[in-house]
Design a protein around this motif. Structure first.
Motif, PDB file in Angstrom:
ATOM      1  N   SER A  86       0.842  -1.188   0.000  1.00 14.29           N
ATOM      2  CA  SER A  86       0.000   0.000   0.000  1.00 14.29           C
ATOM      3  C   SER A  86       0.881   1.243   0.000  1.00 14.29           C
ATOM      4  CB  SER A  86      -0.900  -0.008   1.237  1.00 14.29           C
ATOM      5  OG  SER A  86      -1.393   1.277   1.518  1.00 14.29           O
ATOM      6  N   ASN A  87       0.359   2.344  -0.549  1.00 11.06           N
ATOM      7  CA  ASN A  87       1.154   3.580  -0.519  1.00 11.06           C
ATOM      8  C   ASN A  87       1.317   4.115   0.902  1.00 11.06           C
ATOM      9  OD1 ASN A  87      -1.453   4.512  -0.083  1.00 11.06           O
ATOM     10  ND2 ASN A  87      -1.523   5.823  -1.899  1.00 11.06           N
ATOM     11  N   ARG A  88       0.643   3.502   1.863  1.00 11.72           N
ATOM     12  CA  ARG A  88       0.861   3.843   3.271  1.00 11.72           C
ATOM     13  C   ARG A  88       1.984   3.003   3.883  1.00 11.72           C
ATOM     14  NH1 ARG A  88      -4.951   2.694   3.503  1.00 11.72           N
ATOM     15  NH2 ARG A  88      -6.103   4.559   2.891  1.00 11.72           N
ATOM     16  N   ASP A  89       2.397   1.956   3.172  1.00 15.75           N
ATOM     17  CA  ASP A  89       3.416   1.034   3.703  1.00 15.75           C
ATOM     18  C   ASP A  89       4.778   1.352   3.104  1.00 15.75           C
ATOM     19  OD1 ASP A  89       4.722  -1.035   4.959  1.00 15.75           O
ATOM     20  OD2 ASP A  89       3.873  -2.613   3.687  1.00 15.75           O
ATOM     21  N   THR A  90       5.255   2.561   3.347  1.00 12.01           N
ATOM     22  CA  THR A  90       6.547   2.976   2.800  1.00 12.01           C
ATOM     23  C   THR A  90       7.679   2.126   3.356  1.00 12.01           C
ATOM     24  OG1 THR A  90       5.717   5.236   2.593  1.00 12.01           O
ATOM     25  CG2 THR A  90       8.090   4.929   2.474  1.00 12.01           C
ATOM     26  N   ARG A  91       7.602   1.771   4.625  1.00 15.37           N
ATOM     27  CA  ARG A  91       8.670   0.965   5.217  1.00 15.37           C
ATOM     28  C   ARG A  91       8.793  -0.391   4.534  1.00 15.37           C
ATOM     29  NH1 ARG A  91       8.245   1.825  11.816  1.00 15.37           N
ATOM     30  NH2 ARG A  91       8.742   4.070  11.820  1.00 15.37           N
ATOM     31  N   GLY A  92       7.657  -1.012   4.236  1.00 15.26           N
ATOM     32  CA  GLY A  92       7.702  -2.295   3.545  1.00 15.26           C
ATOM     33  C   GLY A  92       8.326  -2.183   2.175  1.00 15.26           C
ATOM     34  N   ALA A  93       7.977  -1.119   1.448  1.00 14.08           N
ATOM     35  CA  ALA A  93       8.544  -0.918   0.114  1.00 14.08           C
ATOM     36  C   ALA A  93      10.048  -0.672   0.191  1.00 14.08           C
ATOM     37  CB  ALA A  93       7.846   0.259  -0.567  1.00 14.08           C
ATOM     38  N   LEU A  94      10.489   0.135   1.166  1.00 16.60           N
ATOM     39  CA  LEU A  94      11.916   0.392   1.326  1.00 16.60           C
ATOM     40  C   LEU A  94      12.660  -0.894   1.672  1.00 16.60           C
ATOM     41  CD1 LEU A  94      11.786   3.735   3.349  1.00 16.60           C
ATOM     42  CD2 LEU A  94      12.621   3.461   1.006  1.00 16.60           C
ATOM     43  N   ARG A  95      12.089  -1.686   2.541  1.00 16.53           N
ATOM     44  CA  ARG A  95      12.728  -2.952   2.913  1.00 16.53           C
ATOM     45  C   ARG A  95      12.874  -3.867   1.697  1.00 16.53           C
ATOM     46  NH1 ARG A  95       9.726  -3.815   6.879  1.00 16.53           N
ATOM     47  NH2 ARG A  95       8.158  -5.104   5.864  1.00 16.53           N
ATOM     48  N   HIS A  96      11.827  -3.908   0.879  1.00 13.90           N
ATOM     49  CA  HIS A  96      11.854  -4.735  -0.331  1.00 13.90           C
ATOM     50  C   HIS A  96      12.999  -4.314  -1.249  1.00 13.90           C
ATOM     51  CE1 HIS A  96      10.063  -7.249  -3.497  1.00 13.90           C
ATOM     52  NE2 HIS A  96      10.283  -6.243  -4.336  1.00 13.90           N
ATOM     53  N   LEU A  97      13.172  -3.006  -1.441  1.00 16.80           N
ATOM     54  CA  LEU A  97      14.250  -2.510  -2.302  1.00 16.80           C
ATOM     55  C   LEU A  97      15.620  -2.780  -1.696  1.00 16.80           C
ATOM     56  CD1 LEU A  97      12.647   0.882  -3.415  1.00 16.80           C
ATOM     57  CD2 LEU A  97      13.124  -1.095  -4.898  1.00 16.80           C
ATOM     58  N   LYS A  98      15.754  -2.590  -0.396  1.00 13.42           N
ATOM     59  CA  LYS A  98      17.041  -2.827   0.258  1.00 13.42           C
ATOM     60  C   LYS A  98      17.461  -4.291   0.151  1.00 13.42           C
ATOM     61  CE  LYS A  98      16.864   0.930   3.680  1.00 13.42           C
ATOM     62  NZ  LYS A  98      16.716   1.258   5.127  1.00 13.42           N
ATOM     63  N   GLN A  99      16.481  -5.183   0.075  1.00 14.01           N
ATOM     64  CA  GLN A  99      16.775  -6.610  -0.025  1.00 14.01           C
ATOM     65  C   GLN A  99      16.959  -7.070  -1.471  1.00 14.01           C
ATOM     66  OE1 GLN A  99      13.445  -8.230   2.141  1.00 14.01           O
ATOM     67  NE2 GLN A  99      14.454  -7.999   4.129  1.00 14.01           N
ATOM     68  N   GLY A 100      17.036  -6.118  -2.396  1.00 18.91           N
ATOM     69  CA  GLY A 100      17.308  -6.461  -3.789  1.00 18.91           C
ATOM     70  C   GLY A 100      16.090  -6.754  -4.628  1.00 18.91           C
ATOM     71  N   GLY A 101      14.902  -6.393  -4.150  1.00 21.59           N
ATOM     72  CA  GLY A 101      13.685  -6.659  -4.897  1.00 21.59           C
ATOM     73  C   GLY A 101      13.432  -5.651  -6.000  1.00 21.59           C
ATOM     74  N   ILE A 102      12.505  -6.008  -6.878  1.00 18.80           N
ATOM     75  CA  ILE A 102      12.053  -5.122  -7.959  1.00 18.80           C
ATOM     76  C   ILE A 102      10.681  -4.589  -7.572  1.00 18.80           C
ATOM     77  CG2 ILE A 102      11.462  -4.952 -10.406  1.00 18.80           C
ATOM     78  CD1 ILE A 102      13.302  -7.354 -10.915  1.00 18.80           C
ATOM     79  N   LEU A 103      10.509  -3.274  -7.658  1.00 17.24           N
ATOM     80  CA  LEU A 103       9.262  -2.633  -7.263  1.00 17.24           C
ATOM     81  C   LEU A 103       8.757  -1.751  -8.393  1.00 17.24           C
ATOM     82  CD1 LEU A 103       7.215  -2.067  -4.919  1.00 17.24           C
ATOM     83  CD2 LEU A 103       8.665  -0.113  -4.307  1.00 17.24           C
ATOM     84  N   TRP A 104       7.529  -2.029  -8.867  1.00 16.47           N
ATOM     85  CA  TRP A 104       6.914  -1.196  -9.899  1.00 16.47           C
ATOM     86  C   TRP A 104       6.300   0.025  -9.242  1.00 16.47           C
ATOM     87  CZ3 TRP A 104       2.061   0.768 -10.584  1.00 16.47           C
ATOM     88  CH2 TRP A 104       1.759   1.290 -11.846  1.00 16.47           C
ATOM     89  N   TYR A 105       6.495   1.202  -9.875  1.00 20.05           N
ATOM     90  CA  TYR A 105       6.014   2.443  -9.282  1.00 20.05           C
ATOM     91  C   TYR A 105       5.696   3.440 -10.390  1.00 20.05           C
ATOM     92  CZ  TYR A 105       5.852   6.453  -6.095  1.00 20.05           C
ATOM     93  OH  TYR A 105       5.450   7.550  -5.383  1.00 20.05           O
ATOM     94  N   ALA A 106       4.553   4.125 -10.256  1.00 20.37           N
ATOM     95  CA  ALA A 106       4.150   5.146 -11.235  1.00 20.37           C
ATOM     96  C   ALA A 106       3.986   6.480 -10.511  1.00 20.37           C
ATOM     97  CB  ALA A 106       2.853   4.746 -11.923  1.00 20.37           C
ATOM     98  N   PRO A 107       4.954   7.396 -10.646  1.00 15.54           N
ATOM     99  CA  PRO A 107       4.913   8.672  -9.923  1.00 15.54           C
ATOM    100  C   PRO A 107       4.351   9.833 -10.735  1.00 15.54           C
ATOM    101  CG  PRO A 107       7.092   8.345 -10.819  1.00 15.54           C
ATOM    102  CD  PRO A 107       6.249   7.193 -11.314  1.00 15.54           C
ATOM    103  N   ASP A 108       3.489   9.546 -11.707  1.00 16.67           N
ATOM    104  CA  ASP A 108       3.067  10.589 -12.652  1.00 16.67           C
ATOM    105  C   ASP A 108       1.677  11.137 -12.379  1.00 16.67           C
ATOM    106  OD1 ASP A 108       1.990   8.081 -13.355  1.00 16.67           O
ATOM    107  OD2 ASP A 108       1.673   8.714 -15.422  1.00 16.67           O
ATOM    108  N   GLN A 109       1.221  11.064 -11.127  1.00 13.23           N
ATOM    109  CA  GLN A 109      -0.046  11.688 -10.771  1.00 13.23           C
ATOM    110  C   GLN A 109       0.157  12.688  -9.643  1.00 13.23           C
ATOM    111  OE1 GLN A 109      -3.123   8.748 -10.056  1.00 13.23           O
ATOM    112  NE2 GLN A 109      -3.440   8.450 -12.243  1.00 13.23           N
ATOM    113  N   ASP A 110      -0.769  13.622  -9.540  1.00  9.12           N
ATOM    114  CA  ASP A 110      -0.709  14.630  -8.481  1.00  9.12           C
ATOM    115  C   ASP A 110      -1.226  13.992  -7.197  1.00  9.12           C
ATOM    116  OD1 ASP A 110      -0.882  16.765  -6.777  1.00  9.12           O
ATOM    117  OD2 ASP A 110      -1.924  18.086  -8.167  1.00  9.12           O
TER     118      ASP A 110
END
Length: 310
Positions: A180-204
């Motif tokens: 969830s976009n509220r679970d920033t810590r989970g997403a950061l942990r996933h990236l730090k562990q070498g995972g691939i994360l899809w993300y679309a930052p093109d909305q306001d």
């Protein structure tokens, strides 16, 4: 690695007030299992109907096209507007098929370029933030990519608990995790562990940390999360482009293209990094303008003193 796939989904609500949502989900599941040529025709028809009825969205898309593609004359922009609504309708069918249908017939109609980029970064143990835009093909092409590499995603929870359960259950058929976009810590942990994360930052994203960065030369409130994710985890920021094409036989083809990591990235300047991300997404849009989400009011927030865009 802890992820959403490791956790059981809570049972969905079943009370009478949720029955209309369940009916909608049931119809979408049935739609997802129709033959693709029929789905495609229904999606195009729905898009044509939405063009006539969704006046606010039509006005937003028309304004966006005038702002972003002023080099086109009025007739060309109107033709693109009609094509955009048609592709949006088809895209809704692609979403349903990705979540609840079978995509085996489409796998043979898929071409992937640059997969070796992800494989190289995986071999290095480096996390990857796979940056894309809100294209109509994003869900189906995301599922097709998951055939080759494990990809997690970030999403905004639905207000309806029935839709939240149904969509999350559908996505977890192929995504390695959903954050969830509220679970920033989970997403950061996933990236730090070498995972691939899809993300679309093109909305306001209202309420988020944003800066004004140009998108098609127009100031756009741009979330700085891409800059922050890269700064905090050392992940590579990799552009991911996808589109539907028409083959020589008249049938649909899907192109997935993985770019080289943005460099230098991150820098010490969040505005410069956000500008680089917007430029990468703009380049994608120019390759498939009818398949971009022009219906979103991307330029609603503007710098103080700027004229309203809508």
């Amino acid at each position: 690695m802890t992820s959403r796939t490791d956790l059981p989904l809570p049972l969905p609500p079943r009370g009478p007030r949720h029955w209309p949502a369940w009916l909608g989900v049931g119809l979408a599941v049935l739609l997802a299992r129709l033959p693709w040529p029929l789905q495609r025709r229904l999606g195009a028809a729905f898009g044509a109907l939405a063009l006539r009825l969704a006046r606010a969205r039509r006005a937003a898309a028309r304004a966006n096209l005038a702002l972003c593609l002023p080099e086109l004359d009025a007739d060309a922009r109107e033709a693109l507007l009609r094509a955009n609504f048609r592709d949006t309708g088809i895209g809704l069918c692609e979403f349903a098929r990705a979540w609840w249908g079978e995509i085996a017939p489409l796998r043979a109609r898929t071409r992937i370029e640059g997969l070796e980029v992800l494989q190289r970064l995986q071999a290095q143990g480096r996390g990857v933030l796979l940056v894309s835009g809100h294209f109509t093909t994003l869900e189906l092409c995301g599922r097709l990519l998951c055939d080759h590499v494990p990809v997690a995603g970030m999403y905004r929870p639905h207000r309806s608990p029935v839709l939240e359960w149904a969509v999350l259950r559908g996505r977890l058929r192929y995504a390695s995790a959903m954050f969830s976009n509220r679970d920033t810590r989970g997403a950061l942990r996933h990236l730090k562990q070498g995972g691939i994360l899809w993300y679309a930052p093109d909305q306001d994203m209202r309420g988020k940390d944003t800066v004004f960065a140009p998108f098609f030369g127009v100031p756009a409130a741009t979330i700085t999360a891409t800059h922050q994710f890269a700064r905090l985890t050392g992940c590579a920021v990799v552009p991911f482009f996808h589109r539907r094409e028409t083959g020589a036989d008249g049938r649909d083809l899907y192109l997935l293209r993985i770019g080289e990591p943005l460099a230098p990235f991150p820098t010490a300047d969040a505005v410069a990094d956000s500008t680089a991300v917007n430029a990468a997404i703009e380049a994608m849009v120019r390759q498939a303008p009818s398949q971009y989400l022009w219906l979103h009011r991307r330029f609603k927030r503007q710098p103080p003193g700027s004229p309203p865009r809508y």
